[in-house]
Design a protein around this motif. Structure first.
Motif, PDB file in Angstrom:
ATOM      1  N   TYR A 171       0.835  -1.201   0.000  1.00  0.00           N
ATOM      2  CA  TYR A 171       0.000   0.000   0.000  1.00  0.00           C
ATOM      3  C   TYR A 171       0.873   1.255   0.000  1.00  0.00           C
ATOM      4  CZ  TYR A 171      -3.501   3.343   1.818  1.00  0.00           C
ATOM      5  OH  TYR A 171      -4.330   4.430   2.021  1.00  0.00           O
ATOM      6  N   LEU A 172       1.928   1.259   0.813  1.00  0.00           N
ATOM      7  CA  LEU A 172       2.844   2.393   0.854  1.00  0.00           C
ATOM      8  C   LEU A 172       3.482   2.626  -0.508  1.00  0.00           C
ATOM      9  CD1 LEU A 172       4.591   4.554   2.273  1.00  0.00           C
ATOM     10  CD2 LEU A 172       6.165   2.708   2.913  1.00  0.00           C
ATOM     11  N   ASN A 173       3.936   1.564  -1.147  1.00  0.00           N
ATOM     12  CA  ASN A 173       4.611   1.714  -2.438  1.00  0.00           C
ATOM     13  C   ASN A 173       3.674   2.204  -3.532  1.00  0.00           C
ATOM     14  OD1 ASN A 173       7.323   1.023  -1.805  1.00  0.00           O
ATOM     15  ND2 ASN A 173       6.753  -1.139  -1.685  1.00  0.00           N
ATOM     16  N   THR A 174       2.376   1.881  -3.424  1.00  0.00           N
ATOM     17  CA  THR A 174       1.428   2.416  -4.416  1.00  0.00           C
ATOM     18  C   THR A 174       1.219   3.915  -4.212  1.00  0.00           C
ATOM     19  OG1 THR A 174      -0.527   1.926  -3.045  1.00  0.00           O
ATOM     20  CG2 THR A 174       0.215   0.207  -4.569  1.00  0.00           C
ATOM     21  N   VAL A 175       1.394   4.380  -2.985  1.00  0.00           N
ATOM     22  CA  VAL A 175       1.291   5.822  -2.714  1.00  0.00           C
ATOM     23  C   VAL A 175       2.559   6.531  -3.179  1.00  0.00           C
ATOM     24  CG1 VAL A 175       1.123   7.591  -0.905  1.00  0.00           C
ATOM     25  CG2 VAL A 175      -0.339   5.558  -0.817  1.00  0.00           C
ATOM     26  N   ALA A 203      -3.190  -6.705  -3.420  1.00  0.00           N
ATOM     27  CA  ALA A 203      -2.288  -7.386  -4.357  1.00  0.00           C
ATOM     28  C   ALA A 203      -2.982  -7.646  -5.689  1.00  0.00           C
ATOM     29  CB  ALA A 203      -1.793  -8.696  -3.745  1.00  0.00           C
ATOM     30  N   GLY A 204      -4.239  -8.066  -5.627  1.00  0.00           N
ATOM     31  CA  GLY A 204      -4.964  -8.345  -6.857  1.00  0.00           C
ATOM     32  C   GLY A 204      -5.100  -7.133  -7.759  1.00  0.00           C
ATOM     33  N   CYS A 205      -5.299  -5.971  -7.151  1.00  0.00           N
ATOM     34  CA  CYS A 205      -5.441  -4.742  -7.930  1.00  0.00           C
ATOM     35  C   CYS A 205      -4.112  -4.250  -8.490  1.00  0.00           C
ATOM     36  CB  CYS A 205      -6.072  -3.646  -7.064  1.00  0.00           C
ATOM     37  SG  CYS A 205      -7.829  -3.898  -6.725  1.00  0.00           S
ATOM     38  N   MET A 206      -3.012  -4.762  -7.970  1.00  0.00           N
ATOM     39  CA  MET A 206      -1.692  -4.276  -8.368  1.00  0.00           C
ATOM     40  C   MET A 206      -0.929  -5.264  -9.232  1.00  0.00           C
ATOM     41  SD  MET A 206      -1.012  -1.207  -7.609  1.00  0.00           S
ATOM     42  CE  MET A 206      -2.715  -0.824  -8.023  1.00  0.00           C
TER      43      MET A 206
END
Length: 461
Positions: A350-354, A396-399
């Motif tokens: 989540y942090l890395n997607t931000v 994870a599925g969304c990424m």
């Protein structure tokens, strides 16, 4: 996320005592429902309510929603409050959940058609509970422990119903109760929390979980971020040196599987995401500062790792009645440790997607997806555990753009989606994948954006 209110979707049914009124029109209800309910509730007293049957119907729901409840807190609190007030809102909320679970199981088995739950037994009890809560709030200007626990259960009713009913209104009642107890403004929230009853502590933990997880999909920061930060962040400083690690902190992992420091990280990342969006809109975003804050958040989590082992089996408080699972059904320490690691990797993802944007090609993001996939595979397809790990699976599925990974994460929901919000979550992932595939050159599509665009009322629980 669009705010919708149950009152605007379904008519509020009359108070349950009106079932004895000969002028009441039962034509809207199923005949077998009237036969089942009317004799029990003509006189709302402990003798007129089959508590054993109510708890029996609730037990599979409790195991589904609170699979990680190591100390039997939910069972103990529920039984105590129902015995204290058999015609109160907790009883109605528990009946609503029990009836809804039976209905959804019949649908999944092909015994009953999948129709909207309004005018069903489940909806009847849901409306009864909600009406009692609103009446207590408006007429008495006071919410008690039973009201707060019932409101918490109604939030989960929303998700168990497949998000047909909204969770905003019962969560607003939870928020009012927190404010009434002055938790958000007290100088020592830990001291207040420790003096609370088991039911009140359950409510605080439940509200914390809902508020923080909701921030992932709504794109807003948690409503009580300062309170949650203090409760979760004081886990290593409040207690004296003579206490064991098992006595420190909220121990959220013993209720929902997710450790304190991970929830704190998710809270901090959601606030960082909000800061990034605001400064980016104003044209003053510093990526150097963004990365610095992100690194600090991750390091704090890694430095405060919860020991997820239970103290020992002899100290686990279990109530031996129809409502409790057998002791051997408790998850073992290895499984709890794996689930805790799963949530930690999800928080880092989540942090890395931000930090990098929701871009699957970023090395840190693709590596996070790989680690989460590996951990889930190590759980050997445990439906009960996977049902409690919705957040890691959906993040994870969304990424991922990998078709094999997509099928893997979609399969986690397909095998369990007869009850609850898993079908909606699977559809959410598929919509996001379609949007990303159609816009592959320009890159990212975020989870929060799709949730808001579709007007979904999903919680990742």
């Amino acid at each position: 996320m669009g705010m919708m209110h149950p009152g605007g979707m379904y008519p509020v049914e009359p108070h349950i005592s009106s079932l004895s009124n000969p002028d009441f029109d039962f034509s809207g209800f199923r005949e077998n429902f009237v036969d089942q309910v009317a004799p029990l509730y003509q006189v709302p007293s402990q003798q007129s309510i089959n508590i054993r049957q109510i708890l029996h119907d609730f037990d599979p729901v409790r195991q589904l929603l609170f699979r990680f409840d190591a100390y039997g807190t939910v069972a103990e609190v529920t039984l105590s409050l129902i015995e204290k007030d058999p015609s109160g809102p907790v009883t109605k909320a528990v009946q609503a959940l029990g009836q809804l679970h039976k209905q959804r199981m019949r649908v999944s088995q092909g015994i009953e058609l999948d129709t909207k739950p309004n005018r069903s037994p489940a909806d009847y009890f849901h409306q009864e509970a909600l009406t009692q809560l609103k009446s207590n709030k408006e007429l008495q200007q006071h919410l008690n422990e039973s009201d707060a626990v019932a409101a918490l259960y109604l939030v989960f009713f929303s998700q168990l119903s497949g998000c047909v009913t909204d969770w905003d209104e019962p969560f607003a009642i939870l928020s009012d109760w927190l404010i009434q107890r002055r938790l958000p403004v007290t100088e020592e929230p830990w001291l207040v929390f420790q003096d609370m009853s088991a039911g009140e502590r359950l409510v605080v933990k439940g509200a914390l979980w809902i508020d923080i997880i909701a921030s992932v999909t709504t794109g807003r920061g948690p409503k009580f971020f300062s309170l949650w930060r203090r409760l979760l962040g004081e886990r290593g400083t409040y207690w004296g040196q003579n206490h064991t690690t098992f006595q420190r902190g909220l121990r959220m992992d013993t209720l929902i599987g997710c450790p304190d420091e991970v929830l704190l990280m998710i809270l901090e990342v959601s606030l960082l995401a909000q800061w990034k969006a605001t400064t980016q809109h104003e044209g003053i975003l510093s990526y150097r500062e963004l990365i610095r804050q992100g690194n600090e958040i991750e390091q704090r989590m890694k430095q405060n790792v919860t020991d997820t082992r239970l103290i020992n089996d002899n100290n686990v408080s279990l109530i031996q009645n129809e409502m409790m699972s057998k002791p051997e059904m408790l998850l073992d320490d290895d499984t709890r440790g794996a689930v805790a690691t799963l949530f930690r990797e999800a928080a880092i993802l989540y942090l890395n997607t931000v930090l990098s944007g929701p871009c699957p090609g970023v090395p840190e993001i693709s590596e996070g997806v790989r680690k989460i996939t590996q951990i889930i595979r190590s759980l050997h397809r445990s439906p009960e555990v996977e049902r409690g790990a919705v957040l890691p699976i959906i993040l994870a599925g969304c990424m991922t753009n990998d078709s094999i990974h997509r099928d893997f994460f979609k399969g986690r929901f397909l095998q369990n989606e007869g009850v609850g919000n898993l079908m909606q979550l699977r559809v959410l992932m598929e919509i996001l994948w379609q949007k990303r595939d159609a816009n592959i050159v320009h890159g990212s599509v975020s989870l929060a954006h799709v949730v808001q665009e579709q007007g979904l009322r999903l919680l990742l629980v």
